[in-house]
Design a protein around this motif. Sequence first.
Motif, PDB file in Angstrom:
ATOM      1  N   GLU A 184       2.164   5.466  13.314  1.00 14.68           N
ATOM      2  CA  GLU A 184       1.964   4.088  13.770  1.00 14.68           C
ATOM      3  C   GLU A 184       0.749   3.464  13.080  1.00 14.68           C
ATOM      4  OE1 GLU A 184       2.923   0.672  15.592  1.00 14.68           O
ATOM      5  OE2 GLU A 184       4.066   2.529  15.763  1.00 14.68           O
ATOM      6  N   GLU A 185      -0.328   4.215  12.943  1.00 11.00           N
ATOM      7  CA  GLU A 185      -1.522   3.711  12.264  1.00 11.00           C
ATOM      8  C   GLU A 185      -1.226   3.398  10.802  1.00 11.00           C
ATOM      9  OE1 GLU A 185      -4.600   6.583  12.722  1.00 11.00           O
ATOM     10  OE2 GLU A 185      -4.706   6.342  14.898  1.00 11.00           O
ATOM     11  N   SER A 235      -0.099  -0.591   6.446  1.00  7.69           N
ATOM     12  CA  SER A 235       0.705  -0.934   5.279  1.00  7.69           C
ATOM     13  C   SER A 235       1.345  -2.318   5.363  1.00  7.69           C
ATOM     14  CB  SER A 235       1.792   0.119   5.061  1.00  7.69           C
ATOM     15  OG  SER A 235       2.736   0.067   6.123  1.00  7.69           O
ATOM     16  N   LYS A 236       1.276  -2.982   6.520  1.00  6.93           N
ATOM     17  CA  LYS A 236       1.870  -4.313   6.629  1.00  6.93           C
ATOM     18  C   LYS A 236       1.085  -5.294   5.766  1.00  6.93           C
ATOM     19  CE  LYS A 236       3.944  -4.036  11.191  1.00  6.93           C
ATOM     20  NZ  LYS A 236       3.932  -4.543  12.563  1.00  6.93           N
ATOM     21  N   PRO A 237       1.785  -6.061   4.941  1.00  8.41           N
ATOM     22  CA  PRO A 237       1.063  -7.025   4.094  1.00  8.41           C
ATOM     23  C   PRO A 237       0.587  -8.217   4.918  1.00  8.41           C
ATOM     24  CG  PRO A 237       3.417  -7.213   3.740  1.00  8.41           C
ATOM     25  CD  PRO A 237       3.203  -6.047   4.670  1.00  8.41           C
TER      26      PRO A 237
END
Length: 160
Positions: A82-83, A88-90
Amino acid sequence: MAGKVGVLQEAALQRKERLKILREKHSKEASEGEEPEEKRFAAEEPVKFTEIKLRSYTPQDEQLKDCQLPKIEPVLVEDKVEEQLQASKPMPIIEEVDLTNLAPRKPDWDLKRDVAKKLDKMEKRTQRAIAELIRERLKGKQDDLVAAIAMTNQNEADSD
């Protein structure tokens, strides 16, 4: 040159004799059953044991229980995943796009920029020259004063 070669040959012969004596000595020690010198020195050094670390074995002996490592609780994989997904979300970089920055410039914009200072100087010199010409005409012809003023006004309008 011949003297140097003789000295070198003598030194080589002496080395060969020393090596021959060492080989004989070594072969005598091996045949008599004695340990060579290197092995004797190695045997005199204390033997070093590595420390025992028991991770998954529970010893029955009390002395070995001190070597047992404490049990480690496994980390939840879901939390780590989850971390990493959150990291990694832009992130949105720019919400609004400024069209003036995207529009291409004219091909001669840099030339105009570089020549602007020189054009300012030339404009000042041109105005001085026009004023001097008007003064000369006024000295020569007092009658055409009105025409000269009209001509300068027209030149200034053309230059703007």
